[in-house]
Write an enzyme that holds these catalytic residues in place. Sequence first.
Site: not given
Length: 454
Positions: A30, A130
Site C-alpha cells: 500500500h 485506504d
Amino acid sequence: MAAAGSSPSSSPAPPRPLRIVIFPWLAFGHLLPQMKLAERLASRGHRVSFISTPGNLARLPPPAPRVDLVSLPLPRVDGLPDGAESTNSVPQGKLNLLFQAFDGLAAPFAKFLAAACADERRRPDWIVIDWVHHWAAAAAAEHKVPLVMFHPNATAMVKDPATVVPRYESEQGEAQFHSDDGVMSIAQRFLFILERCELVAARSCMEWEPDFLPQVAPLLHKPVVPCGLLPPTPEGVNGEEENAAVRWLDAQPPGSVLYVALGSEAPLPMEKVRELALGLELAGTRFLWALKKPGGVADDGGELLPAGFLERTRGEGLVTMGWVPQISILGHGSVGAFLTHCGPSSLMEGLLFGRPLVMLPFFGDQMPNARLMEGKKVGLQVPRDEDDGSFDRHGVASAVRAVMVDEETRSVYVANALKAQGIVADKELHERYIDDFVEQLRSHTADGSSTGAA
C-alpha cells in the site's frame, strides 16, 4: 485594434495547486503505490502530506519535491515486537496487534488534521486513505475535508458470476466480517469509510480491467475514478546494483531462469517451503529464489529446505534469504518467468518487463488477481486443494514446466505477457489517468457529483 480605454486581454490565472493528505495502511504493498501517486501529484505542482510511522518512512525512497513526510509514532501494544510497524514485520498470527496499534494513531492524526485545518495555507483539499482507518474518515468529516478511499483494483471488488470461488478462499472472505479483541472488522472499516468518502480511487485503468472497472461504481454507489496502474519505475535494471543474485544471473543463458518471490507479508510454513523446493527441483529449470524464512528458523535457513536440495540444484538454482533488487532481477535478460504470490505491486513489476507468470496466491486480492491474469493468459496458477488451499510438488512442477519449458504453452504465455507489458509500461497512458484523477478532485462538488467518473 482594442477600443480606447480597454485593457489587453489576459489569460486566466492557473488554478491553485491542491493540498492533499495521503495516509496508507501499514503495508508496503500500500505504501509504495500510494507514494507513487504522491509523486505523480507533486510533479504537477500539488502539495502532498504523506503520513506513516517513522520506521516505514525511513524505508521508503527519498520523497520527491513537494511531498512532505509526516511521521506518527506507532503506539506500543503488548505482544507486538519492537520495531514492527508494517505487515511484513509482524509475526504470523499477530496481525490483530498491528491493527490495535494502528488504531492508536487516531488521536495523533486528529491532532495533525486539526492543526492543518486551522491554517488556511495548509488546509487540505482532500484526504486519501485506504479502507482500514475508519477513524481518519471520522476526523475528515469533523473538519469537512472531502475523502477519497483508495482501492487496489476492481477485480477484488467485483464478483464474476462465472467464477466458482474455492472453499478456502470463501472462508478467508468470511473472516473479514469477524473482529477479535474489540478491534473493528475489516468489513466494518470498509463500509464506514465507503459511507463517508466522496470518491473511490482505483489503482486500475479501463485498458487493464475493461470487464470489471465499469461495474464498481454501481456496486458501491460512489463515483469511481481510475488513477492508472502506478507502475514502478524501471530504475537500476540489468545489474546496476552490486548484488550477488544479479551477478549469478549474469552467468545464466537468456530467458532460462524462473525468478521465485512470494512477497514479504506471509512466509510459507516450513512444510510448504519444502514442497515448493521439491517442485522446483522436479521441474528441472533454472531458478533464483528470494526466500523469506519463517520465524524461528536459523539465519542460514539450513533446516528450512529439504535435505540435499542445495547440493542437488547447485549450479542450476540459487536460494537467497537476504534483500534482492527485485526490479533489476525481473528486468534481467536471463529471467524467463516469475513465480509470484500475485500481490498487485509484484504483478506490475513482473509485467513491466513482460514476464509470464507462475502464480501461487495466498490471501486477500492476490487470488482474484491471479484469476484476472489467468483470464489474460499471461500465466498459470499452481493447482490447489479446493478445501484447504494446499499444494504439492507435482502441481508446482507442472505449472513451472507449462510456463518455462513446454514450447507450445510457453509461447502463448509469453505473447500475452508482452501484451500486458504494453499496458503496464505505457507511461503516457498512466500519466493521462493521473491528469483525469486531478481533474476529478478539482471538479467534484460538495454534494458528491462528478463529471466523467467511471
